[in-house]
Design a protein around this motif. Structure first.
Motif, mmCIF file in Angstrom:
data_model
loop_
_atom_site.group_PDB
_atom_site.id
_atom_site.type_symbol
_atom_site.label_atom_id
_atom_site.label_comp_id
_atom_site.label_asym_id
_atom_site.label_seq_id
_atom_site.Cartn_x
_atom_site.Cartn_y
_atom_site.Cartn_z
ATOM 1 N N ARG A 92 68.319 -77.956 43.053
ATOM 2 C CA ARG A 92 67.500 -79.091 43.489
ATOM 3 C C ARG A 92 67.875 -80.402 42.810
ATOM 4 O O ARG A 92 67.541 -81.465 43.312
ATOM 5 C CB ARG A 92 66.023 -78.804 43.196
ATOM 6 C CG ARG A 92 65.499 -77.502 43.725
ATOM 7 C CD ARG A 92 64.019 -77.328 43.407
ATOM 8 N NE ARG A 92 63.766 -77.362 41.969
ATOM 9 C CZ ARG A 92 63.851 -76.299 41.182
ATOM 10 N NH1 ARG A 92 64.192 -75.125 41.690
ATOM 11 N NH2 ARG A 92 63.593 -76.398 39.890
ATOM 12 N N GLN A 93 68.541 -80.316 41.672
ATOM 13 C CA GLN A 93 68.741 -81.492 40.845
ATOM 14 C C GLN A 93 70.176 -81.567 40.333
ATOM 15 O O GLN A 93 70.782 -80.559 40.021
ATOM 16 C CB GLN A 93 67.767 -81.446 39.651
ATOM 17 C CG GLN A 93 67.905 -82.591 38.670
ATOM 18 C CD GLN A 93 67.562 -83.924 39.303
ATOM 19 O OE1 GLN A 93 66.476 -84.088 39.871
ATOM 20 N NE2 GLN A 93 68.468 -84.880 39.218
ATOM 21 N N ARG A 94 70.681 -82.801 40.253
ATOM 22 C CA ARG A 94 72.012 -83.027 39.691
ATOM 23 C C ARG A 94 71.864 -83.516 38.256
ATOM 24 O O ARG A 94 71.042 -84.381 37.962
ATOM 25 C CB ARG A 94 72.748 -84.080 40.528
ATOM 26 C CG ARG A 94 74.088 -84.522 39.977
ATOM 27 C CD ARG A 94 74.731 -85.472 40.977
ATOM 28 N NE ARG A 94 75.935 -86.073 40.422
ATOM 29 C CZ ARG A 94 75.983 -87.231 39.786
ATOM 30 N NH1 ARG A 94 74.874 -87.913 39.617
ATOM 31 N NH2 ARG A 94 77.112 -87.699 39.326
ATOM 32 N N TYR A 95 72.679 -82.964 37.361
ATOM 33 C CA TYR A 95 72.641 -83.357 35.958
ATOM 34 C C TYR A 95 73.955 -84.037 35.573
ATOM 35 O O TYR A 95 75.025 -83.654 36.044
ATOM 36 C CB TYR A 95 72.383 -82.138 35.066
ATOM 37 C CG TYR A 95 71.073 -81.467 35.379
ATOM 38 C CD1 TYR A 95 69.873 -82.018 34.944
ATOM 39 C CD2 TYR A 95 71.019 -80.320 36.163
ATOM 40 C CE1 TYR A 95 68.653 -81.427 35.261
ATOM 41 C CE2 TYR A 95 69.814 -79.722 36.487
ATOM 42 C CZ TYR A 95 68.633 -80.286 36.039
ATOM 43 O OH TYR A 95 67.436 -79.707 36.362
ATOM 44 N N ASP A 96 73.845 -85.035 34.688
ATOM 45 C CA ASP A 96 75.021 -85.814 34.290
ATOM 46 C C ASP A 96 75.721 -85.235 33.071
ATOM 47 O O ASP A 96 76.937 -85.360 32.926
ATOM 48 C CB ASP A 96 74.619 -87.262 33.996
ATOM 49 C CG ASP A 96 73.970 -87.932 35.192
ATOM 50 O OD1 ASP A 96 74.612 -87.969 36.250
ATOM 51 O OD2 ASP A 96 72.821 -88.388 35.082
ATOM 52 N N VAL A 97 74.948 -84.632 32.165
ATOM 53 C CA VAL A 97 75.493 -84.068 30.925
ATOM 54 C C VAL A 97 74.781 -82.742 30.644
ATOM 55 O O VAL A 97 73.564 -82.633 30.838
ATOM 56 C CB VAL A 97 75.285 -85.022 29.729
ATOM 57 C CG1 VAL A 97 75.809 -84.394 28.434
ATOM 58 C CG2 VAL A 97 75.962 -86.367 29.973
ATOM 59 N N PHE A 98 75.543 -81.758 30.167
ATOM 60 C CA PHE A 98 74.964 -80.472 29.770
ATOM 61 C C PHE A 98 75.126 -80.283 28.265
ATOM 62 O O PHE A 98 76.201 -80.533 27.720
ATOM 63 C CB PHE A 98 75.657 -79.313 30.494
ATOM 64 C CG PHE A 98 75.325 -79.214 31.953
ATOM 65 C CD1 PHE A 98 74.304 -78.388 32.398
ATOM 66 C CD2 PHE A 98 76.031 -79.959 32.888
ATOM 67 C CE1 PHE A 98 73.997 -78.305 33.745
ATOM 68 C CE2 PHE A 98 75.731 -79.880 34.237
ATOM 69 C CZ PHE A 98 74.702 -79.054 34.667
ATOM 70 N N VAL A 99 74.045 -79.837 27.619
ATOM 71 C CA VAL A 99 74.086 -79.451 26.210
ATOM 72 C C VAL A 99 73.780 -77.956 26.165
ATOM 73 O O VAL A 99 72.686 -77.533 26.548
ATOM 74 C CB VAL A 99 73.057 -80.240 25.370
ATOM 75 C CG1 VAL A 99 73.080 -79.769 23.923
ATOM 76 C CG2 VAL A 99 73.338 -81.737 25.458
ATOM 77 N N VAL A 100 74.743 -77.156 25.718
ATOM 78 C CA VAL A 100 74.644 -75.693 25.826
ATOM 79 C C VAL A 100 74.787 -75.051 24.453
ATOM 80 O O VAL A 100 75.738 -75.347 23.717
ATOM 81 C CB VAL A 100 75.736 -75.143 26.769
ATOM 82 C CG1 VAL A 100 75.641 -73.622 26.872
ATOM 83 C CG2 VAL A 100 75.627 -75.783 28.146
ATOM 84 N N ASP A 101 73.849 -74.168 24.123
ATOM 85 C CA ASP A 101 73.948 -73.426 22.867
ATOM 86 C C ASP A 101 74.901 -72.248 23.037
ATOM 87 O O ASP A 101 74.960 -71.628 24.102
ATOM 88 C CB ASP A 101 72.571 -72.920 22.446
ATOM 89 C CG ASP A 101 72.599 -72.267 21.080
ATOM 90 O OD1 ASP A 101 72.889 -72.975 20.104
ATOM 91 O OD2 ASP A 101 72.344 -71.054 20.992
#
Length: 280
Positions: A92-101
């Motif tokens: 449903r949503q577009r993200y610009d940056v991902f922060v992943v553990d």
């Protein structure tokens, strides 16, 4: 105990709490930045403008710490405790940056980063966070597809600066957020697909499948992979959902070879969008 002593005790308590949240030692605690992070208003978690950051961290306390720090940048931050939750939101949503553990209960952060690269390509910046500081882990994270790597204990100012740099990179690339495989075109910003210039009405999941196949033409995707990447559910479940959606997508986008591309079912393996010559 006077007011100054009370204030100092309060600050130490904040640092101690951060130690449990993000692995920050009391003696190394950046008190002003830490206090500012932890006191950020939670109402900005899902809004605030700027880039849209997705945080994937299964530990709730660490997740709250990351959110509190990053909303200070006037960014919109969405946080998720599982890969499945994030995958559903990505429909449903577009993200610009991902922060992943790095450490996740379902799959490793490395595996998920590789999955994101297959699904979204290289246009979306990814920051990986881990408790390890070894050179080999840094190399492994970057090789898996991460753009940057940050080791714990997390320093709020450094975290913000690194995410801000990745956000600038994402915004610089936003003008090119389209994938073309003539006569098909996927507009990632508008989340639509056109065929020979005409928009095709697709559901969210059909759009996600279309963008995946068009963006990775020639690559074989198993049903297990598609269930995890598009539906965010375990790939070992027995279901005809994937086959049903692929069949609808093939019909809507005319992936039957007439436009030079065929969405082919590979027996016992999965699906692949491949070139098709007329008469072949």
């Amino acid at each position: 105990m006077d007011l100054i002593e009370v204030a100092l005790v309060g600050i130490v308590d904040v640092c101690v709490s951060i130690k449990g949240v993000a692995g920050i030692n009391v003696k190394d605690c950046d008190v002003p930045a830490a206090v500012a992070c932890l006191s950020a208003d939670s109402q900005f978690r899902e809004g605030g403008g700027g880039v849209h950051i997705a945080i994937l961290e299964d530990d709730e306390d660490q997740r709250d710490f990351l959110v509190s720090c990053l909303v200070r940048q006037a960014a919109t931050v969405s946080d998720f405790g599982s890969v499945a939750d994030l995958q559903r939101a990505m429909q449903r949503q577009r993200y610009d940056v991902f922060v992943v553990d790095w450490r996740l209960p379902e799959v490793s952060g490395l595996s998920f980063v590789q999955q994101l690269r297959r699904q979204l390509g290289w246009g979306v910046p990814i920051l990986m966070i881990t408790a390890s500081r070894s050179e080999q882990d840094v190399i492994e994270a970057l090789a898996s597809g991460a753009d940057d790597f940050l080791a714990k204990p997390l320093r709020p100012d450094e975290l913000q600066a690194r995410v801000q740099a990745l956000g600038r990179r994402a915004l610089a690339r936003s003008e090119r957020d389209a994938v073309e495989l003539p006569p098909y075109r996927v507009d990632i910003t508008q989340r639509d697909v056109t065929l020979a210039g005409q928009a095709v009405a697709l559901t969210d999941r059909e759009y996600a499948l279309a963008s995946l196949f068009i963006g990775h033409a020639g690559e074989l995707f198993s049903r297990h992979q598609l269930l995890e990447m598009i539906w965010g559910i375990r790939g070992d479940l027995t279901t005809r959902t994937v086959d049903t959606h692929v069949s609808r997508l093939r019909r809507k986008l005319e992936f039957d070879g007439r436009h030079g591309w065929r969405l082919r079912s590979v027996y016992q393996h999965g699906y692949r969008l491949e070139p098709h010559r007329r008469g072949a």
